[in-house]
Enzyme design. Structure first.
Site, PDB file in Angstrom:
ATOM      1  N   CYS A  15      16.366  32.315 -61.351  1.00 47.73           N
ATOM      2  CA  CYS A  15      17.198  31.404 -60.747  1.00 47.73           C
ATOM      3  C   CYS A  15      17.426  30.647 -61.229  1.00 47.73           C
ATOM      4  CB  CYS A  15      16.881  32.017 -59.171  1.00 47.73           C
ATOM      5  SG  CYS A  15      15.296  31.198 -58.889  1.00 47.73           S
ATOM      6  N   CYS A  18      13.463  28.427 -61.370  1.00 43.56           N
ATOM      7  CA  CYS A  18      12.703  28.757 -62.668  1.00 43.56           C
ATOM      8  C   CYS A  18      13.322  27.645 -63.538  1.00 43.56           C
ATOM      9  CB  CYS A  18      13.129  30.156 -63.307  1.00 43.56           C
ATOM     10  SG  CYS A  18      13.060  31.165 -62.624  1.00 43.56           S
ATOM     11  N   CYS A  83       5.768  32.325-110.115  1.00 41.40           N
ATOM     12  CA  CYS A  83       4.936  33.118-109.788  1.00 41.40           C
ATOM     13  C   CYS A  83       4.576  33.333-108.813  1.00 41.40           C
ATOM     14  CB  CYS A  83       3.103  32.772-110.369  1.00 41.40           C
ATOM     15  SG  CYS A  83       3.138  30.672-109.922  1.00 41.40           S
ATOM     16  N   CYS A  86       4.207  29.540-106.606  1.00 41.18           N
ATOM     17  CA  CYS A  86       5.413  29.026-105.749  1.00 41.18           C
ATOM     18  C   CYS A  86       5.698  29.624-104.111  1.00 41.18           C
ATOM     19  CB  CYS A  86       6.422  29.218-107.339  1.00 41.18           C
ATOM     20  SG  CYS A  86       6.922  28.849-108.848  1.00 41.18           S
ATOM     21  N   ASP A 500      43.180  -1.353 -74.806  1.00 42.45           N
ATOM     22  CA  ASP A 500      42.992  -2.353 -75.284  1.00 42.45           C
ATOM     23  C   ASP A 500      44.869  -2.653 -76.199  1.00 42.45           C
ATOM     24  OD1 ASP A 500      42.714  -4.614 -77.272  1.00 42.45           O
ATOM     25  OD2 ASP A 500      42.492  -3.077 -78.782  1.00 42.45           O
ATOM     26  N   ASP A 699      39.526   1.178 -79.666  1.00 40.43           N
ATOM     27  CA  ASP A 699      39.765   1.922 -80.781  1.00 40.43           C
ATOM     28  C   ASP A 699      38.344   1.884 -81.062  1.00 40.43           C
ATOM     29  OD1 ASP A 699      39.296  -0.754 -81.846  1.00 40.43           O
ATOM     30  OD2 ASP A 699      40.985  -1.200 -82.617  1.00 40.43           O
ATOM     31  N   ASP A 703      35.976  -3.219 -79.989  1.00 40.36           N
ATOM     32  CA  ASP A 703      36.137  -2.953 -78.063  1.00 40.36           C
ATOM     33  C   ASP A 703      34.384  -2.547 -77.665  1.00 40.36           C
ATOM     34  OD1 ASP A 703      38.551  -4.043 -77.876  1.00 40.36           O
ATOM     35  OD2 ASP A 703      39.110  -1.843 -78.296  1.00 40.36           O
TER      36      ASP A 703
END
Length: 804
Positions: A15, A18, A83, A86, A500, A699, A703
């Protein structure tokens, strides 16, 4: 030090209390700047200083609080190992990555199994780490565990629990129904009336199926708090243990008469709560439909050309620099640049533009858009989480995971709610036992159980996050990205919108509008001469003239000479003829008698157009006019904003005459012209000082200061520069109508949140007194509580059907 952000999938929360506890716990971790826990999403978003703390510390804190952190897993196919050393090296490298909880490498099978927190690390990060170590890693896509799959597993588990609980509770329900006077005609087997049979049926429900409530209660109380589990455990335990006491008493004392058992109360309560939780989980899964839809837009595989060979690889295996082959009808898998081929690409999912966009070498393409008819070879520039679509998904996920200020109120209420309810339940018990019905323990106990059960704060905890998730997700489907719940909430208060001009009200790209001929030349001939002369110029107005001529199907002639004269225009030789295109000054300088064009030029300028005079072989031949044309949807958008009661103001660096012309065309009455980019933020402040709530729409390039200053900054994007830092909302479709859509969606979401909070609070305000008065049987209270949460989630889901 730069702050980092990560997200964790939390398990075990039942709930809102929690979620509050996990949130407070994470905030106490040293180095954490901010932590938000979304109960509906079951996700924690943490902003922290990586020099002071890390993901491991968060996981430890969550586990200490009694909850868990879910992990994704992926299987990687490895190549290049020679090997066991690696394999060991890769394993160590992966295990050191932040966000990886466990990595094991199998040298014999050449695979790595990695468990990780998806918010902190991606599969792409892992493949890059392996590559840095000198090996190759490719994800096995089908083995990857997703959040959706996890949710489905949880739902299946919950269904199983509910079915077992229902089967065991059904005989108990049968006996309870048989007790009512109006149902005395229903036959009830004597066998089910036996106290020990009822004990055997109720015990597994109470302690096996209901174990989750005891575990949740223990965790909550251990951390000095209380949650829904505490109320359920108290209520059902009271009913169960009182019934057990009566059962033993009737067995040990033959004279113990009038056995009143409440086994059915505890068992049916648990069954109903499980059913409510099941419905809630299924509904909560639907609140993230928008994310699933966006995810579904991604290509699953890509065809890459490596070492001259075509090979199909999972999307996660594509790396920057790969050459990707895209056939007709296929989704473009990554953001990149076209190297070979031409085609039309459907970009409607990002830009809303229904017409396919022509693509040729040198142009960019966006992942998840659809290649319509040609074969393209694309160089991958952005992959994985860097792509435009991944950025969109990230913005939507962050918005869904964030908290709106209105939710803080609900969180505070739910935090103190449970102790108050326990107090009311105890007082109710004493009032009934010592006052209303003295000495009648079963009756007083029944009222206590009813109060405990009906008052669970789940609905209150779900009221805001589910609406925010559904609202922000639905908005994203229409190309409106809210960067957080707080912005979704604040947008509904807007009363002023500053727009704008260039690129917002207008297209931001000049177009050829007029060609006027003087003398004997034909219009087509004049336009061919002018466009041919201008084709070597890089000026935007020249590009507009050339584009306008090509649209009309005019072939350009070869140019023998070209000279750009800054501030005046151009001089060119086309087909052996000298062509001059430019200003009045250019005509006067070259002694061209162009007076008849001067007055026409002035008329065009009043209309907001840029006119250029043309002379051929020293004689005035006419003029061409170019203008930044208004978007087709701008007037409709302004009308819609006015209908919403919004004041619209156009702000531009252009001269007053041009600005007024454009404003009149779209119906804007308030204009601020000749405003420099750096002055736009000051203009926003002027409106704020008048007590107005202001949105700035631009844009997002020049701005940025104004976008940051405004109460809500809206960036007009087209999918490539999504989620700009300065903007609170990104309007992906570059369409002014999206502003009114964003405001409308915010108002709808806030109305939905208020409905949810009202019903959650009124439900408890009415339910508790009714239960305390003895008018609600505990099992009815349980059913009401379980379905209050479901009703809140279902109400939030209505936002997913909103039409814009």
């Amino acid at each position: 030090m730069e702050m980092k952000q990560t997200s964790l999938q939390i398990t075990g929360m039942t709930c809102a209390a929690c979620a509050n506890r996990v949130e407070k716990g994470l905030r106490k971790v040293e180095g954490v700047q901010e932590a938000n826990v979304n109960f509906a999403l079951e996700r924690a978003t943490v902003t922290y200083d990586p020099t002071q703390t890390d993901l491991t510390a968060f996981e430890e804190r969550v586990q200490k609080l009694g909850y868990g952190v879910a992990h994704d897993s992926v299987e990687l196919e490895l190549t290049g190992m020679t090997c066991a050393a690696c394999a060991n090296r890769i394993e160590k490298g992966l295990n050191k990555m932040p966000g990886v909880t466990k990595a094991t490498v199998n040298f014999a099978l050449e695979t790595a199994h990695v468990e990780y927190a998806s918010g902190a690390v991606t599969v792409e990060d892992m493949t890059q780490r392996v590559k840095k170590l000198g090996y190759e890693a490719t994800p096995k896509q089908e083995s990857r565990a997703s959040e959706g799959e996890r949710r489905q597993v949880e739902i299946t588990k919950q269904k199983r629990k509910f079915l077992i609980s229902a089967l065991l509770s059904l005989p108990l329900l049968w006996t309870m129904v048989g007790h009512f006077s109006f149902t005395s005609w229903i036959w009830t087997p004597e066998f089910f009336m036996n106290p020990w049979v009822q004990f055997l049926l109720a015990t597994p429900v109470q302690f096996v199926i209901g174990a989750q409530f005891y575990v949740g209660s223990y965790k909550a109380l251990r951390n000095k708090s209380a949650n829904m589990d505490v109320l359920v455990a108290l209520g059902t335990s009271a009913a169960y243990f009182y019934s057990l006491y009566q059962t033993i008493a009737s067995f040990t004392n033959p004279h113990h008469n009038g056995v009143e058992l409440y086994y059915e109360t505890s068992a049916i309560l648990i069954t109903l709560i499980l059913l409510g939780k099941l419905f809630e989980m299924m509904a909560k899964g639907r609140t993230s439909e928008a994310i699933k839809k966006l995810m579904g837009l991604q290509a699953k595989t890509a065809t890459v050309i490596r070492e001259g060979q075509e090979q199909s690889v999972p999307l996660e295996a594509v790396i920057v620099g790969d050459l990707v082959l895209i056939k007709p009808g296929e989704k473009i898998p990554v953001d990149g640049e076209v190297l070979e081929g031409t085609s039309a690409v459907d970009e409607s999912m990002l830009t809303g533009e229904s017409l396919p966009v022509h693509k040729e070498p040198g142009e960019s393409v966006i992942g998840a858009t659809v290649n319509k008819n040609g074969v393209l070879k694309v160089r991958a520039q952005k992959v994985g989480k860097e792509t435009a679509l991944a950025q969109i998904i990230k913005v939507v996920e962050e918005a869904q995971g964030s908290k709106a200020p209105i939710q803080r109120v609900a969180d505070k209420i739910s935090g103190i709610f449970v102790p108050i309810v326990v107090g009311i339940a105890v007082v109710t018990f004493f009032i009934w036992y010592f006052g209303v019905d003295p000495g009648n323990f079963p009756s007083a106990l029944e009222k206590l159980i009813a109060v405990l059960v009906i008052a669970c704060p789940c609905a209150l905890g779900l009221a805001t996050p589910t609406s925010i998730m559904a609202g922000s997700g639905r908005a994203a489907e229409f190309g409106i990205l809210f960067k957080g719940g707080e912005h979704l909430e604040a947008t509904h208060k807007l009363d002023t919108v500053l727009v704008d001009k260039t690129g917002t009200v207008t297209k931001g790209k000049p177009e050829l509008t007029d060609v006027l001929v003087s003398g004997t030349l034909d219009e087509t001939v004049l336009l061919r001469l002018v466009a041919s002369a201008e084709k070597n110029s890089e000026h935007p107005l020249a590009e507009a003239i050339v584009a306008g001529a090509l649209v009309k199907g005019i072939d350009l002639a070869p140019v023998e000479g070209f000279e750009a004269i800054p501030g005046y225009g151009i001089r060119s030789v086309v087909g052996g003829k000298e062509v001059l295109v430019g200003t009045r000054k250019l005509m006067i300088q070259h002694q061209v008698a162009a007076e008849e064009g001067f007055s026409v030029m002035e008329t065009f300028e009043i209309q907001g157009k840029t006119a250029m005079l043309v002379a051929v072989e020293g004689t005035y031949a006419g003029l061409v006019a170019v203008a930044d044309t208004v978007k087709e949807t701008s007037k409709e958008a302004v009308d819609r904003l006015k209908q919403l009661g919004i004041q619209v103001v156009m702000i531009t660096g252009d001269n007053q005459r041009t600005a007024n012309t454009i404003a009149r065309e779209v119906g804007i009455e308030h204009v601020r012209a000749e405003v420099l980019p750096e002055q736009k933020a000051a203009e926003v402040k002027k409106f704020q000082e008048q007590g107005r709530v202001v949105a700035m729409v631009g844009d997002g390039i020049n701005d940025a200061p104004a976008l940051a200053t405004a109460d809500i900054g809206m960036a007009m994007g087209t999918g490539t520069d999504i989620a700009m830092e300065a903007a609170d909302v990104t309007l992906m479709r570059g369409d002014l109508r999206s502003i009114s859509d964003a405001i409308f969606m915010s108002r709808k979401t806030m109305a939905n949140i208020k409905q949810n909070l009202f019903w959650a609070l009124i439900y408890n305000a009415i339910g508790i007194p009714i239960a305390a008065s003895g008018f609600l049987a505990p099992w009815v209270a349980g059913a009401a509580m379980a379905f209050s949460s479901v009703s809140v989630v279902l109400n939030a889901l209505r936002l997913q059907r909103v039409k814009l």
